[in-house]
Scaffold this active site. Structure first.
Site, short mmCIF file in Angstrom:
data_model
loop_
_atom_site.label_atom_id
_atom_site.label_comp_id
_atom_site.label_asym_id
_atom_site.label_seq_id
_atom_site.Cartn_x
_atom_site.Cartn_y
_atom_site.Cartn_z
CE LYS A 110 -4.64 0.68 0.59
NZ LYS A 110 -5.81 -0.08 0.24
CG ASP A 150 -6.85 3.20 -0.79
OD1 ASP A 150 -7.33 2.26 -0.73
OD2 ASP A 150 -7.00 3.25 -0.08
N1 GLU Z 1 -7.25 0.19 -3.00
C1 GLU Z 1 -8.58 -1.04 -2.98
C2 GLU Z 1 -8.59 -2.43 -1.74
O1 GLU Z 1 -7.72 -1.73 -0.74
C3 GLU Z 1 -7.34 -1.58 -4.21
C4 GLU Z 1 -6.38 -2.47 -4.81
C5 GLU Z 1 -5.45 -2.68 -6.10
O2 GLU Z 1 -7.09 -2.90 -6.57
O3 GLU Z 1 -5.14 -3.00 -5.92
O4 GLU Z 1 -8.19 -3.39 -2.40
#
Ligand code: GLU
Length: 435
Positions: A110, A150
């Protein structure tokens, strides 16, 4: 703030507690537990930007690579003024678990920048994103670490990242990020995926509980990409969406909010949801009375007398302060980490069914996987096909979590952890046995 409350509200501390608790159920081997107890790598970068006004501002950027036992690090990038290292570490950890629950071949990562993007011009945002990409470029890549949208990030931002990375490496690399615009190699259905995936998870749980979704009332906190698509798809399935809110306020119509698209358009136009009472294409506070509506504060949405509540905003929205007041019997966690540990215990005692974040919102990363796969294999699936595949993935993951919850006599959250840790452990031992 008391020490205990601080631990429970710090997402990274909470994530570690959840891990240790679940590890005990399956007697997770100590080496795998040690590997999951800390991120593999944290990257922190400084991002000085000259604003249009001539002023120089320095922002902090983060990328946390939690674990890659199951595949490349994968997870979103968040632009928010409250982003900090502990938050990003927790979110990266939850991605490792989430990706194992929904069974995509990724580890967890992340990132984010501590910035309120609404205060920047588009060009400033682009400069910031491109500089961030250059500074983390050595650590990302289609087989290394694949960012995605996100909170407050979107396809346009992903397209800047893809472009900057491709320029740097001298190679067109669409698979370095997911959630791109379609014309840049994005997948059909990715924008809707998190919301729609949540609906599939909810329908699977309701069918197991023998409940008919038709007419069940739902209140949703958070009206960004996830909350707005979720509201639309829920309505399509016959649920009655009665309340919606964003960070500044909300609307509540006990008879049901009719046209979610109009509410969305109103919010986009006005910049806030409060007062978006729509009759036809006219959205105005003046319509409130006619519709039998009431204005509602953002933090009251979760304690409304409804069947289902959906936290779809940020962490820590369900705390020990409001958990007692929740009357809904089902919670669909579309935000990451919305429930503190203390609140979780209260909800369990009250027999509330909590469909946990690491399952409920995994539809986004599931379609990110489809996007990455299509990019690497030069495939282009239609929206129908993507939705069908998403439905299968969500039903399978939810079914597995429900069975595990039955088998161990634990909550759906604990069951999801057990499913994930078993999968990670299995892969970890395979890797070890090769050495
Ligand atoms: N930000 C989204 C999550 O928290 C998607 C992450 C992604 O697709 O890599 O799951």
């Amino acid at each position: 703030m008391k020490e205990k409350t601080m631990v429970n509200n710090n997402p990274w501390k909470r994530a570690q507690k959840q891990l240790r608790k679940a590890a005990r159920y399956i007697k997770l081997d100590p080496l795998t537990l040690a590997k999951l107890s800390n991120p593999d790598r944290v990257v922190e970068v400084s991002l000085p930007i000259k604003l249009g006004s001539g002023e120089i501002k320095v922002f902090q950027g983060y990328r946390v690579q939690h674990n890659n036992i199951r595949g490349p690090y994968k997870g979103g990038l968040r632009y928010h003024q409250k982003v900090d290292m502990d938050e990003v570490k927790a979110l990266a950890f939850w991605m490792t678990i989430k990706n194992a629950v929904v069974n995509v071949p990724f580890g967890g990562g992340k990132g984010g920048i501590a910035v309120d993007p609404k205060t920047l011009e588009e060009l400033e945002l682009e400069k910031l994103t491109r500089q961030f990409t250059r500074k983390i470029a050595d650590f990302i890549g289609p087989q290394k670490d694949v960012p995605a949208p996100d909170v407050n990030t979107n396809p346009k931002i992903m397209s800047w990242i893809k472009n900057e990375y491709s320029n740097l490496t001298g190679q067109d690399s669409p698979a370095v990020v997911t959630g791109k615009p379609i014309e840049d190699g994005g997948s059909q259905g990715r924008t809707e995926a998190t919301g729609l995936g949540g609906v599939y998870a909810l329908l699977t749980v309701l069918s197991k509980l023998g409940k008919d979704p038709k007419g069940m009332s739902v209140a949703i906190q958070g009206f960004g990409n996830v909350g707005s698509f979720l509201a639309k798809f829920l309505q399509k399935e016959g649920f009655k969406v009665v309340a919606l809110s964003d960070s500044k306020g909300g609307i509540y119509i006990p008879d049901g909010i009719r046209d979610i698209d109009e509410v969305k358009r109103c919010k986009e136009e006005k910049g806030l949801l409060a007062g978006c009472y729509c009759v036809g294409s006219v959205c105005d506070l003046k319509n409130m009375k006619n519709l039998g509506g009431k204005n509602i504060e953002a933090d009251k949405v979760l304690t409304l007398p409804v069947d289902i509540i959906v936290p779809a905003a940020l962490e820590n929205s369900i705390t020990k302060e409001n958990a007692e007041k929740i009357t809904a019997k089902i919670i669909l966690e579309m935000a990451n980490g919305p429930t503190t540990l203390e609140a979780d215990e209260i909800l369990q005692k009250k027999d509330v069914v909590v469909i946990p974040d690491i399952l409920a919102n995994s539809g986004g990363v599931a379609v990110s996987y489809f996007e990455w796969y299509q990019n690497l294999n030069s495939k282009h699936w239609g929206k129908e096909e993507v939705f069908k595949k998403l439905r299968e993935k969500m039903e399978k993951a939810t079914g597995k979590v429900l069975d595990t919850s039955n088998k161990y006599g634990v909550s759906l959250r604990e069951a999801a952890y057990i499913v994930a840790l078993n999968r990670i452990q299995e892969k970890s031992q395979n890797i070890l046995s090769l050495k």
